[in-house]
Design a protein around this motif. Structure first.
Motif, PDB file in Angstrom:
ATOM      1  N   SER A  67      37.623  36.690  52.528  1.00  0.00           N
ATOM      2  CA  SER A  67      36.176  36.835  52.714  1.00  0.00           C
ATOM      3  C   SER A  67      35.743  38.303  52.819  1.00  0.00           C
ATOM      4  O   SER A  67      34.606  38.582  53.169  1.00  0.00           O
ATOM      5  N   VAL A  68      36.658  39.229  52.514  1.00  0.00           N
ATOM      6  CA  VAL A  68      36.313  40.657  52.436  1.00  0.00           C
ATOM      7  C   VAL A  68      36.814  41.191  51.094  1.00  0.00           C
ATOM      8  O   VAL A  68      37.790  40.694  50.537  1.00  0.00           O
ATOM      9  N   GLN A  69      36.133  42.227  50.610  1.00  0.00           N
ATOM     10  CA  GLN A  69      36.522  42.812  49.332  1.00  0.00           C
ATOM     11  C   GLN A  69      37.840  43.574  49.458  1.00  0.00           C
ATOM     12  O   GLN A  69      38.129  44.162  50.496  1.00  0.00           O
ATOM     13  N   GLU A  70      38.599  43.547  48.375  1.00  0.00           N
ATOM     14  CA  GLU A  70      39.888  44.240  48.320  1.00  0.00           C
ATOM     15  C   GLU A  70      39.968  45.065  47.037  1.00  0.00           C
ATOM     16  O   GLU A  70      38.947  45.542  46.549  1.00  0.00           O
ATOM     17  N   GLU A  71      41.161  45.147  46.470  1.00  0.00           N
ATOM     18  CA  GLU A  71      41.386  45.894  45.240  1.00  0.00           C
ATOM     19  C   GLU A  71      40.414  45.439  44.160  1.00  0.00           C
ATOM     20  O   GLU A  71      39.984  44.291  44.130  1.00  0.00           O
ATOM     21  N   LEU A  72      40.123  46.381  43.259  1.00  0.00           N
ATOM     22  CA  LEU A  72      39.213  46.152  42.127  1.00  0.00           C
ATOM     23  C   LEU A  72      37.798  45.826  42.598  1.00  0.00           C
ATOM     24  O   LEU A  72      37.011  45.254  41.853  1.00  0.00           O
ATOM     25  N   ASP A  73      37.493  46.159  43.859  1.00  0.00           N
ATOM     26  CA  ASP A  73      36.176  45.893  44.447  1.00  0.00           C
ATOM     27  C   ASP A  73      35.773  44.430  44.325  1.00  0.00           C
ATOM     28  O   ASP A  73      34.609  44.101  44.105  1.00  0.00           O
ATOM     29  N   GLY A  74      36.763  43.567  44.463  1.00  0.00           N
ATOM     30  CA  GLY A  74      36.484  42.139  44.336  1.00  0.00           C
ATOM     31  C   GLY A  74      36.952  41.346  45.533  1.00  0.00           C
ATOM     32  O   GLY A  74      37.703  41.819  46.370  1.00  0.00           O
TER      33      GLY A  74
END
Length: 152
Positions: A67-74
């Motif tokens: 439920s939080v953004q990670e790599e690749l802004d996704g």
């Protein structure tokens, strides 16, 4: 087979053990962690959202996303699995669509990302049929595909 009887339900005291008992085919075992590992991970990484997949009121699969953004802004899909007895019937695709719908409610969602082993043809066919695109992103042995969320 109708997929109208498919639903996803947040993991809870009534369905977690059923999820642990589900099995993928022998060919898929090397591509996915056991559900018990994923459930334990969600208890320590509180941004992970685990769900049971139901078909006709029976637990037939498991999925989990962050439920939080990670790599690749996704926002990343961590797991999608369907018990070997229920594969190939459209249940996994219906559940994945429901999960994507839930994920589009997350803050500032522009991309949903999922990683999988390139030889996992079932995963490849599922994600490409749902509009995920391979831009060549690789993380170790896995490829990452992206679904762009329109209008965001």
């Amino acid at each position: 087979m109708s997929t109208n009887n498919v639903k996803i339900v947040e993991l809870n005291a009534e369905n977690w053990y059923d999820c642990c008992e589900l099995e993928v085919s022998k060919e898929q075992k090397e591509y996915i962690e056991p559900n018990a590992i994923s459930i334990a991970q969600s208890k320590f990484e509180h941004t992970l959202k685990p769900f049971a997949i139901y078909f006709e009121e029976r637990v037939v699969g498991f999925l989990m996303y962050n439920s939080v953004q990670e790599e690749l802004d996704g926002y990343w899909v961590y797991r999608i699995m369907l018990d070997k007895k229920f594969q190939g019937k459209g249940i996994g695709k219906a559940a994945t669509k429901m999960m994507i719908s839930e994920m589009t409610k997350l803050p500032n969602v522009k991309k949903i990302v999922v990683g999988y082993h390139p030889e996992n043809l079932g995963a490849h066919n599922l994600y490409s049929s749902l509009g995920f695109i391979d831009n060549g992103d690789r993380f170790g042995k896995e490829m990452a595909v992206i679904k762009y969320i329109n209008g965001r």
